[in-house]
Design a protein around this motif. Structure first.
Motif, short mmCIF file in Angstrom:
data_model
loop_
_atom_site.label_atom_id
_atom_site.label_comp_id
_atom_site.label_asym_id
_atom_site.label_seq_id
_atom_site.Cartn_x
_atom_site.Cartn_y
_atom_site.Cartn_z
N ASN A 187 0.83 -1.21 0.00
CA ASN A 187 0.00 0.00 0.00
C ASN A 187 0.86 1.26 0.00
O ASN A 187 0.50 2.26 -0.63
N ILE A 188 1.98 1.21 0.70
CA ILE A 188 2.91 2.35 0.67
C ILE A 188 3.46 2.53 -0.74
O ILE A 188 3.57 3.66 -1.25
N TRP A 189 3.81 1.43 -1.39
CA TRP A 189 4.30 1.50 -2.77
C TRP A 189 3.22 2.07 -3.70
O TRP A 189 3.49 2.92 -4.55
N GLY A 190 1.98 1.60 -3.53
CA GLY A 190 0.90 2.13 -4.35
C GLY A 190 0.67 3.61 -4.12
O GLY A 190 0.38 4.36 -5.06
N PHE A 191 0.81 4.05 -2.88
CA PHE A 191 0.65 5.47 -2.57
C PHE A 191 1.75 6.30 -3.24
O PHE A 191 1.47 7.35 -3.84
N LEU A 192 2.99 5.84 -3.17
CA LEU A 192 4.09 6.59 -3.77
C LEU A 192 3.97 6.64 -5.29
O LEU A 192 4.20 7.69 -5.91
N TYR A 193 3.59 5.53 -5.89
CA TYR A 193 3.46 5.51 -7.35
C TYR A 193 2.29 6.38 -7.81
O TYR A 193 2.39 7.11 -8.80
N ALA A 194 1.17 6.33 -7.08
CA ALA A 194 0.04 7.19 -7.42
C ALA A 194 0.38 8.66 -7.22
O ALA A 194 -0.08 9.52 -7.98
N ALA A 195 1.19 8.97 -6.20
CA ALA A 195 1.61 10.36 -5.99
C ALA A 195 2.48 10.84 -7.14
O ALA A 195 2.33 11.98 -7.62
N TYR A 196 3.37 9.98 -7.62
CA TYR A 196 4.21 10.35 -8.77
C TYR A 196 3.36 10.59 -10.01
O TYR A 196 3.54 11.59 -10.73
N GLN A 197 2.42 9.68 -10.28
CA GLN A 197 1.58 9.83 -11.47
C GLN A 197 0.69 11.07 -11.36
O GLN A 197 0.47 11.77 -12.36
N SER A 198 0.19 11.37 -10.17
CA SER A 198 -0.64 12.56 -9.99
C SER A 198 0.18 13.83 -10.20
O SER A 198 -0.28 14.79 -10.84
N PHE A 199 1.40 13.84 -9.66
CA PHE A 199 2.27 15.01 -9.83
C PHE A 199 2.61 15.21 -11.30
O PHE A 199 2.60 16.35 -11.80
N LYS A 200 2.89 14.14 -12.00
CA LYS A 200 3.20 14.23 -13.42
C LYS A 200 2.00 14.74 -14.22
O LYS A 200 2.14 15.59 -15.10
N GLY A 201 0.82 14.22 -13.90
CA GLY A 201 -0.37 14.66 -14.62
C GLY A 201 -0.68 16.13 -14.38
O GLY A 201 -1.07 16.85 -15.31
N ILE A 202 -0.52 16.61 -13.15
CA ILE A 202 -0.79 18.01 -12.85
C ILE A 202 0.22 18.91 -13.56
O ILE A 202 -0.13 19.97 -14.09
N CYS A 203 1.48 18.51 -13.58
CA CYS A 203 2.50 19.31 -14.28
C CYS A 203 2.22 19.37 -15.78
O CYS A 203 2.38 20.42 -16.40
N ASP A 204 1.78 18.27 -16.38
CA ASP A 204 1.50 18.26 -17.81
C ASP A 204 0.32 19.16 -18.15
O ASP A 204 0.30 19.81 -19.19
N VAL A 205 -0.69 19.21 -17.26
CA VAL A 205 -1.88 20.02 -17.55
C VAL A 205 -1.63 21.49 -17.23
O VAL A 205 -1.96 22.38 -18.02
#
Length: 203
Positions: free
Chosen positions: A103-121
């Motif tokens: 679950n910690i791994w899933g949280f970190l990976y989702a945080a990375y993907q969310s940060f990347k998506g926000i930066c792209d938009v």
């Protein structure tokens, strides 16, 4: 000669007061910010394709669910146990430790993907190139989904053998439910990522 002098004096008097008391030229108005500049951020969000907006929402939802699943196990301490003779720490169960780590791994990976998506938009930038990002997202979504569902399935038999009424069993049950919900969200994100990758390869 006598008639020319009054005309010259009149011409001088008629020109000089106009030049002396001429009104100053109006200054150009200061540029005011356009209303469209304030709505630039909202325009960027609204101009994004629906698939990208849905994918960003799923990433944020997976982040919240993974964090909540890990927090349920980490918040339990032996001091909150109803039955002191039974273990009330998830560290005593390797299956629950595995579930917490995933679950910690899933949280970190989702945080990375969310940060990347926000930066792209927001900045219209490319945090990672599109081609590399599509391959990485597809592979890691499959890996993360497999780890989350395996951790949830491994924790279920352990929960069934726990004593009823213990706070650890209740927390572990809630954590597994949130982990399974996180798996569904990650699976949906993986489907969108696979669709984008297939679209890039085929078209």
């Amino acid at each position: 000669m006598l008639h020319l002098q009054p005309e010259r004096s009149m011409s001088r008097t008629s020109v000089s007061p106009a030049a002396a008391y001429s009104s100053p030229q109006p200054r150009p108005p200061l540029p005011t910010p356009s209303p469209s500049s304030f709505s630039a951020a909202s325009t960027r969000w609204s101009s994004q394709p629906p698939t990208q907006t849905a994918n960003l929402s799923l990433r944020f939802l997976a982040l919240v669910l993974s964090f909540a699943a890990a927090l349920q196990l980490a918040a339990i301490s032996p001091a909150t146990a109803k039955f002191k003779k039974h273990s009330n720490s998830f560290c005593d169960y390797p299956e629950l430790v595995y579930c917490f780590t995933v679950n910690i791994w899933g949280f970190l990976y989702a945080a990375y993907q969310s940060f990347k998506g926000i930066c792209d938009v927001a900045h219209r930038g490319i945090f990672v190139s599109d081609m590399v990002s599509d391959y990485i997202s597809f592979i890691f979504y499959q890996l993360t989904g497999y780890l989350v569902v395996s951790a949830s399935s491994v924790a279920v038999p352990v929960i069934q053998h726990m004593y009823n009424g213990t706070s650890l069993r209740k927390a572990a049950t809630v954590s597994v439910c949130m982990s399974f919900a996180s798996f569904l969200v990650i699976a949906a994100s993986g489907v969108l990522s696979g669709y984008r990758l297939c679209k890039r390869i085929m078209w």
